[in-house]
Design an enzyme around this catalytic site. Structure first.
Site, PDB file in Angstrom:
ATOM      1  N   ALA A  11      32.780  36.509  60.115  1.00  0.00           N
ATOM      2  CA  ALA A  11      32.815  37.947  60.400  1.00  0.00           C
ATOM      3  C   ALA A  11      34.125  38.551  59.909  1.00  0.00           C
ATOM      4  O   ALA A  11      34.737  39.394  60.554  1.00  0.00           O
ATOM      5  CB  ALA A  11      32.631  38.189  61.903  1.00  0.00           C
ATOM      6  N   ILE A  14      34.244  40.327  54.288  1.00  0.00           N
ATOM      7  CA  ILE A  14      32.911  40.427  53.669  1.00  0.00           C
ATOM      8  C   ILE A  14      31.838  40.488  54.759  1.00  0.00           C
ATOM      9  O   ILE A  14      30.918  41.296  54.688  1.00  0.00           O
ATOM     10  CB  ILE A  14      32.640  39.252  52.697  1.00  0.00           C
ATOM     11  CG1 ILE A  14      33.660  39.266  51.553  1.00  0.00           C
ATOM     12  CG2 ILE A  14      31.209  39.326  52.139  1.00  0.00           C
ATOM     13  CD1 ILE A  14      33.479  38.171  50.519  1.00  0.00           C
ATOM     14  N   ILE A 119      28.744  32.407  50.010  1.00  0.00           N
ATOM     15  CA  ILE A 119      29.736  33.218  49.272  1.00  0.00           C
ATOM     16  C   ILE A 119      31.099  32.513  49.255  1.00  0.00           C
ATOM     17  O   ILE A 119      31.924  32.723  48.367  1.00  0.00           O
ATOM     18  CB  ILE A 119      29.876  34.629  49.913  1.00  0.00           C
ATOM     19  CG1 ILE A 119      28.520  35.338  49.977  1.00  0.00           C
ATOM     20  CG2 ILE A 119      30.886  35.472  49.145  1.00  0.00           C
ATOM     21  CD1 ILE A 119      28.586  36.790  50.466  1.00  0.00           C
ATOM     22  N   ASN A 121      34.355  30.430  48.794  1.00  0.00           N
ATOM     23  CA  ASN A 121      34.953  29.763  47.628  1.00  0.00           C
ATOM     24  C   ASN A 121      35.484  28.381  47.973  1.00  0.00           C
ATOM     25  O   ASN A 121      35.821  28.153  49.132  1.00  0.00           O
ATOM     26  CB  ASN A 121      36.120  30.620  47.109  1.00  0.00           C
ATOM     27  CG  ASN A 121      35.666  31.579  46.026  1.00  0.00           C
ATOM     28  OD1 ASN A 121      34.703  31.322  45.313  1.00  0.00           O
ATOM     29  ND2 ASN A 121      36.386  32.677  45.915  1.00  0.00           N
ATOM     30  N   ARG A 152      30.809  43.658  37.774  1.00  0.00           N
ATOM     31  CA  ARG A 152      32.137  44.003  37.226  1.00  0.00           C
ATOM     32  C   ARG A 152      32.033  44.251  35.715  1.00  0.00           C
ATOM     33  O   ARG A 152      32.577  45.235  35.192  1.00  0.00           O
ATOM     34  CB  ARG A 152      33.125  42.864  37.507  1.00  0.00           C
ATOM     35  CG  ARG A 152      33.537  42.795  38.959  1.00  0.00           C
ATOM     36  CD  ARG A 152      34.434  41.597  39.239  1.00  0.00           C
ATOM     37  NE  ARG A 152      34.943  41.676  40.614  1.00  0.00           N
ATOM     38  CZ  ARG A 152      35.294  40.620  41.341  1.00  0.00           C
ATOM     39  NH1 ARG A 152      35.224  39.402  40.843  1.00  0.00           N
ATOM     40  NH2 ARG A 152      35.745  40.780  42.577  1.00  0.00           N
ATOM     41  N   HIS A 176      31.685  30.450  38.713  1.00  0.00           N
ATOM     42  CA  HIS A 176      32.275  31.716  39.141  1.00  0.00           C
ATOM     43  C   HIS A 176      33.696  31.852  38.590  1.00  0.00           C
ATOM     44  O   HIS A 176      34.449  30.900  38.572  1.00  0.00           O
ATOM     45  CB  HIS A 176      32.312  31.726  40.671  1.00  0.00           C
ATOM     46  CG  HIS A 176      32.908  32.968  41.248  1.00  0.00           C
ATOM     47  ND1 HIS A 176      32.681  34.214  40.719  1.00  0.00           N
ATOM     48  CD2 HIS A 176      33.721  33.153  42.312  1.00  0.00           C
ATOM     49  CE1 HIS A 176      33.340  35.111  41.450  1.00  0.00           C
ATOM     50  NE2 HIS A 176      33.966  34.498  42.411  1.00  0.00           N
TER      51      HIS A 176
HETATM   52  O1  TXD Z   1      32.014  35.830  44.336  1.00  0.00           O
HETATM   53  C1  TXD Z   1      32.298  35.213  45.334  1.00  0.00           C
HETATM   54  N1  TXD Z   1      31.554  34.190  45.714  1.00  0.00           N
HETATM   55  C2  TXD Z   1      33.443  35.601  46.144  1.00  0.00           C
HETATM   56  C3  TXD Z   1      33.923  34.663  47.118  1.00  0.00           C
HETATM   57  C4  TXD Z   1      34.069  36.857  46.016  1.00  0.00           C
HETATM   58  C5  TXD Z   1      35.038  37.243  46.890  1.00  0.00           C
HETATM   59  C6  TXD Z   1      35.492  36.405  47.979  1.00  0.00           C
HETATM   60  N2  TXD Z   1      34.928  35.110  47.988  1.00  0.00           N
HETATM   61  C7  TXD Z   1      35.169  34.186  49.109  1.00  0.00           C
HETATM   62  O2  TXD Z   1      34.418  34.630  50.238  1.00  0.00           O
HETATM   63  C8  TXD Z   1      36.573  34.111  49.628  1.00  0.00           C
HETATM   64  O3  TXD Z   1      37.369  33.306  48.797  1.00  0.00           O
HETATM   65  C9  TXD Z   1      36.328  33.490  50.996  1.00  0.00           C
HETATM   66  O4  TXD Z   1      36.158  32.077  50.863  1.00  0.00           O
HETATM   67  C10 TXD Z   1      34.994  34.077  51.430  1.00  0.00           C
HETATM   68  C11 TXD Z   1      35.088  35.098  52.548  1.00  0.00           C
HETATM   69  O5  TXD Z   1      35.893  36.168  52.150  1.00  0.00           O
HETATM   70  P1  TXD Z   1      36.429  37.225  53.233  1.00  0.00           P
HETATM   71  O6  TXD Z   1      37.236  38.215  52.487  1.00  0.00           O
HETATM   72  O7  TXD Z   1      35.331  37.692  54.107  1.00  0.00           O
HETATM   73  O8  TXD Z   1      37.381  36.274  54.071  1.00  0.00           O
HETATM   74  P2  TXD Z   1      37.962  36.475  55.568  1.00  0.00           P
HETATM   75  O9  TXD Z   1      38.138  37.924  55.849  1.00  0.00           O
HETATM   76  O10 TXD Z   1      39.109  35.549  55.661  1.00  0.00           O
HETATM   77  O11 TXD Z   1      36.765  35.947  56.496  1.00  0.00           O
HETATM   78  C12 TXD Z   1      36.474  34.596  56.687  1.00  0.00           C
HETATM   79  C13 TXD Z   1      36.013  34.460  58.119  1.00  0.00           C
HETATM   80  C14 TXD Z   1      37.124  34.723  59.149  1.00  0.00           C
HETATM   81  O12 TXD Z   1      36.712  35.739  60.041  1.00  0.00           O
HETATM   82  C15 TXD Z   1      37.291  33.378  59.857  1.00  0.00           C
HETATM   83  O13 TXD Z   1      37.626  33.497  61.243  1.00  0.00           O
HETATM   84  C16 TXD Z   1      35.906  32.780  59.670  1.00  0.00           C
HETATM   85  O14 TXD Z   1      35.566  33.106  58.332  1.00  0.00           O
HETATM   86  N3  TXD Z   1      35.836  31.343  59.873  1.00  0.00           N
HETATM   87  C17 TXD Z   1      34.752  30.755  60.417  1.00  0.00           C
HETATM   88  N4  TXD Z   1      33.601  31.276  60.864  1.00  0.00           N
HETATM   89  C18 TXD Z   1      32.711  30.409  61.387  1.00  0.00           C
HETATM   90  N5  TXD Z   1      32.910  29.075  61.456  1.00  0.00           N
HETATM   91  C19 TXD Z   1      34.057  28.524  61.004  1.00  0.00           C
HETATM   92  N6  TXD Z   1      34.243  27.196  61.089  1.00  0.00           N
HETATM   93  C20 TXD Z   1      35.040  29.373  60.456  1.00  0.00           C
HETATM   94  N7  TXD Z   1      36.274  29.176  59.941  1.00  0.00           N
HETATM   95  C21 TXD Z   1      36.744  30.376  59.585  1.00  0.00           C
END
Ligand code: TXD
Length: 317
Positions: A11, A14, A119, A121, A152, A176
């Site tokens: 949450a 993204i 999604i 990475n 993009r 990617h």
């Molecule tokens: O094109 C693509 N695939 C991408 C990938 C484009 C942009 C960003 N991309 C990747 O998406 C980025 O490198 C990250 O690996 C993910 C998620 O990006 P976001 O910007 O949403 O990252 P956040 O804001 O850090 O959110 C990650 C959330 C955060 O709230 C954590 O508390 C949670 O993941 N988190 C978890 N949730 C559930 N279960 C577990 N174990 C857990 N660990 C962390």
């Protein structure tokens, strides 16, 4: 018919944007799952409170227990850690693989019939881990990257040509980011391929090469501007296009990371290729004929993904 249930695992930036778009497009009810359930619940409540203004009724809730995703029709996975200063690529690979392994088990137990979009990475490896750990059929587990990369590319091309983004199509394959392979002869303005547009004097090969480079580095350009965090609006919109195609059986042709099984002469790993997404998940992998140059670029991209998987296997997670 009851509303569809969409589970968002993660949450963060993204995840929150996905929930908002799902509400605005009335795609279904949302469960936001996170290790910080308060953040998930707070975002869910905040977005639901915009429903009366924007006219949507999606129920949204936050959770920290996997039982909350039970019976989800779609799961979109963004859970993980961002790369922190001092963290090596292997550290990130290990930490996120551990997270994704847990997510895979949660989906296997509670949402085995879902269409799953990864999604997190490094995308091409994480989606492979997710499919392995969840045990879901490969046609129900895909990775989002190609829709974003091509979006993009389309934007930069539209800006170059001074035309609407709607009339620009782009065709990208491969891993990617920096190993992405754009096929310019299949990228068009209203059906006119880019090589023809160069001949028509609309642009030059040099300008197209610069746009390709900018697209491949598109994520890094945004990270640099934001200073903390990475892109989230366009990534969320891209995953929603994939979810919508599944939920509405639109059968859109979208570049997605899928498990190859002999297509393009490759097998056993996930990489981006154009696929048809419909009610059965990945319904068809589109296999085009490459020129020698395109084949070499695609193979280079596949080699980069395979190397990352080999590195990952050595880590023994
Ligand atoms: O094109 C693509 N695939 C991408 C990938 C484009 C942009 C960003 N991309 C990747 O998406 C980025 O490198 C990250 O690996 C993910 C998620 O990006 P976001 O910007 O949403 O990252 P956040 O804001 O850090 O959110 C990650 C959330 C955060 O709230 C954590 O508390 C949670 O993941 N988190 C978890 N949730 C559930 N279960 C577990 N174990 C857990 N660990 C962390």
């Amino acid at each position: 018919m009851a509303r569809k249930k969409i589970a968002l695992i993660g949450a963060g930036n993204i995840g929150g944007t996905l929930a908002h778009l799902i509400g605005l497009k009335e795609l279904g009810d949302v469960v936001l799952f996170d290790v910080f359930p308060g953040v998930a619940a707070g975002k869910a409540l905040d977005i639901m409170q915009s429903g009366p203004v924007d006219g949507f009724d999606s129920a949204m809730s936050g959770a920290g227990d996997y039982s909350a995703i039970a019976g989800a029709d779609v799961c979109i996975v963004t859970a993980g850690f961002p790369r922190m200063p001092g963290m090596s690529r292997d550290d990130l690979l290990t930490k996120n693989a551990e997270v994704i392994a847990k997510v895979g088990e949660g989906i296997k137990t509670y949402a085995p019939d879902a269409f799953v979009i990864c999604i997190t990475n490094p995308l091409d490896v994480m989606v492979w881990v997710l499919q392995q750990k969840s045990g879901l059929p490969p046609e129900k587990v895909v990775g989002m990257a190609g829709v974003l990369d091509s979006s993009r590319f389309r934007l930069f091309l539209a800006q170059e040509f001074g035309v609407s983004v709607e009339d620009v199509t782009a065709f990208v394959l491969g891993g990617h980011g920096d190993t992405m392979v754009p096929l310019t002869r299949y990228s068009t303005v209203a059906g006119i391929p880019i090589p023809d547009l160069i001949k028509m004097g609309w642009t030059t090969q040099e300008k197209i090469d610069a746009i390709v480079t900018r697209t491949a580095n598109g994520g890094g350009e945004i990270v640099k501007l934001l200073e903390k965090g990475s892109a989230f609006y366009a990534p969320a919109a891209s995953a929603i296009a994939m979810a919508e195609s599944y939920l509405l059986d639109k059968k859109r042709v979208l570049p997605s990371a899928v498990l190859l099984n002999g297509e393009y002469g490759q097998s056993g790993f996930y990489v981006g290729v154009p696929v048809v997404i419909g009610a059965k998940g990945v319904e068809r992998i589109v296999e085009v004929q490459f020129t020698a140059e395109e084949k070499a670029a695609f193979e280079k991209s596949c080699d980069a993904v395979k190397k990352l998987i080999a590195d990952f296997k050595k880590l023994g997670v």
